[in-house]
Scaffold this active site. Structure first.
Site, short mmCIF file in Angstrom:
data_model
loop_
_atom_site.label_atom_id
_atom_site.label_comp_id
_atom_site.label_asym_id
_atom_site.label_seq_id
_atom_site.Cartn_x
_atom_site.Cartn_y
_atom_site.Cartn_z
N GLU A 110 0.83 -1.21 0.00
CA GLU A 110 0.00 0.00 0.00
C GLU A 110 0.86 1.26 0.00
O GLU A 110 0.44 2.30 -0.51
CB GLU A 110 -0.97 -0.03 1.17
CG GLU A 110 -2.02 -1.12 1.03
CD GLU A 110 -3.19 -0.98 1.99
OE1 GLU A 110 -3.34 0.09 2.60
OE2 GLU A 110 -3.96 -1.96 2.11
N HIS A 261 5.02 -9.10 17.13
CA HIS A 261 5.58 -10.32 17.72
C HIS A 261 6.90 -10.69 17.06
O HIS A 261 7.87 -11.05 17.73
CB HIS A 261 4.60 -11.49 17.59
CG HIS A 261 5.18 -12.78 18.08
ND1 HIS A 261 5.79 -13.69 17.22
CD2 HIS A 261 5.31 -13.28 19.33
CE1 HIS A 261 6.24 -14.71 17.93
NE2 HIS A 261 5.97 -14.49 19.21
N LYS A 302 11.15 -10.92 25.99
CA LYS A 302 11.11 -10.03 24.83
C LYS A 302 11.44 -8.59 25.21
O LYS A 302 11.86 -7.80 24.36
CB LYS A 302 9.73 -10.08 24.16
CG LYS A 302 9.38 -11.46 23.61
CD LYS A 302 7.93 -11.48 23.13
CE LYS A 302 7.51 -12.90 22.76
NZ LYS A 302 6.07 -12.97 22.43
#
Length: 334
Positions: A110, A261, A302
């Protein structure tokens, strides 16, 4: 009748002696009786409460990232590029204010499509049948005409042909980062995120590059050339290496899903990102990765675990189209 003893007990139960913390921040909003100072307005968010306070914390965390020369990784879902936030991200990439991008297929294609013709501001409640018969695809209150996909196919096919010919001549399979970089080098449009990323050597990672129009065109192409291959292994190899090789990384995540993620997971192997800013409207009740909060990411490694760990991460629960321009104004524009 309620007795005096019962009234006293009721009063004692409802009005306990308050113990103020030694250091506390009073709740206070912006004083609009004074001449408007935009920076002061943004600063007042920290003391306003609710998500305004989280927005203020997000600005402070990103300022820390910049002050400490942290490698800033920005993830964003495709709808972010569908919206006008594409221009905000292009600004950050042009000025080299972020160092790594991670998005979904729509965030790549896009961006390219908007170089041909603009998307159209529409209505969430527009007539479905009318839009379909007019060749208009709706994303929220933004329309993408089918014509954009035709132009995108014209743009993509010569690139596929180029890499397919190289595959036949040299046996080298194109990787997803290489293909995305080629998009940027070919588009020659300064409104494009991909253009500036290619020009400034800022890598864009996209683990699901074929999930969208790019995949549609590749499907048609591969039916003519069944031996055409696309190597996604370099994507994860390069992102994980980049994360491990940089001592300090910080994450800014617009939306959630796969890009967030994937980017955070790459930092598992170094003990997590030093700082993390989430902007999301997803809830965590279904246990999905999209709805997970920073507190969950700590358990996976993380995000680097400090004590108290809340000091190096924040979730701003809100629409990124409203929240992110304010964060950019507060943290990136001097």
């Amino acid at each position: 009748m309620v007795t005096e003893e019962q009234l006293k007990k009721a009063r004692d139960l409802n009005y306990l002696k308050s113990e103020y913390p030694k250091d506390f921040t009073p709740v206070k909003g912006h004083d609009f009786s004074q001449a408007l100072d935009f920076k002061e307005l943004l600063s007042s968010y920290k003391t306003t409460g609710f998500q305004a306070t989280h927005l203020g914390i997000a600005i402070d965390l990103i300022k820390k990232m910049r002050e400490e020369n942290v490698t800033i990784l920005l993830s964003y879902t495709s709808n972010i590029v569908t919206s006008g936030l594409r221009d905000v991200i292009a600004y950050l990439v042009k000025k080299k204010l972020v160092h790594v991008l991670c998005t979904s297929a729509g965030g790549i294609e896009e961006d390219i499509m908007k170089c041909f013709k603009p998307f159209i501001l529409g209505d969430f409640h527009a007539d479905t049948k009318e839009l379909y018969t007019r060749g208009m695809n709706r994303t929220g209150n933004i329309y993408t005409p089918d014509e954009h996909y035709v132009e995108f196919e014209k743009f993509l096919l010569p690139i596929l042909e180029k890499f397919y010919q190289r595959q036949k001549d040299e046996g080298k399979i194109v990787s997803t980062p290489e293909m995305i970089n080629e998009f940027g080098s070919q588009i020659n449009d300064k409104s494009s995120i991909t253009y500036w990323a290619s020009k400034n050597n800022i890598p864009i990672f996209c683990p699901a590059l074929v999930d969208g129009a790019i995949g549609d065109v590749i499907w048609f192409f591969k039916n003519k050339h069944p031996d055409f291959k696309l190597d996604i292994a370099d994507d994860v190899y390069n992102l994980n290496n980049l994360s491990v090789e940089n001592e300090k990384t910080g994450a800014i995540c617009l939306g959630s899903g796969l890009p967030r993620h994937y980017m955070l997971n790459a930092n598992l192997f170094k003990g997590g990102v030093r700082y993390a800013v989430y902007i999301s409207t997803a809830g965590e009740g279904d246990g999905s990765t999209s709805g997970s909060k920073p507190s969950e990411a700590y358990t996976w490694g993380k995000i680097e675990l400090f004590k108290p760990y809340e000091k190096n991460s924040v979730l701003v629960e809100g629409d990124a189209t409203i929240v992110f321009p304010l964060i950019v104004a507060g943290a990136f524009v001097d």
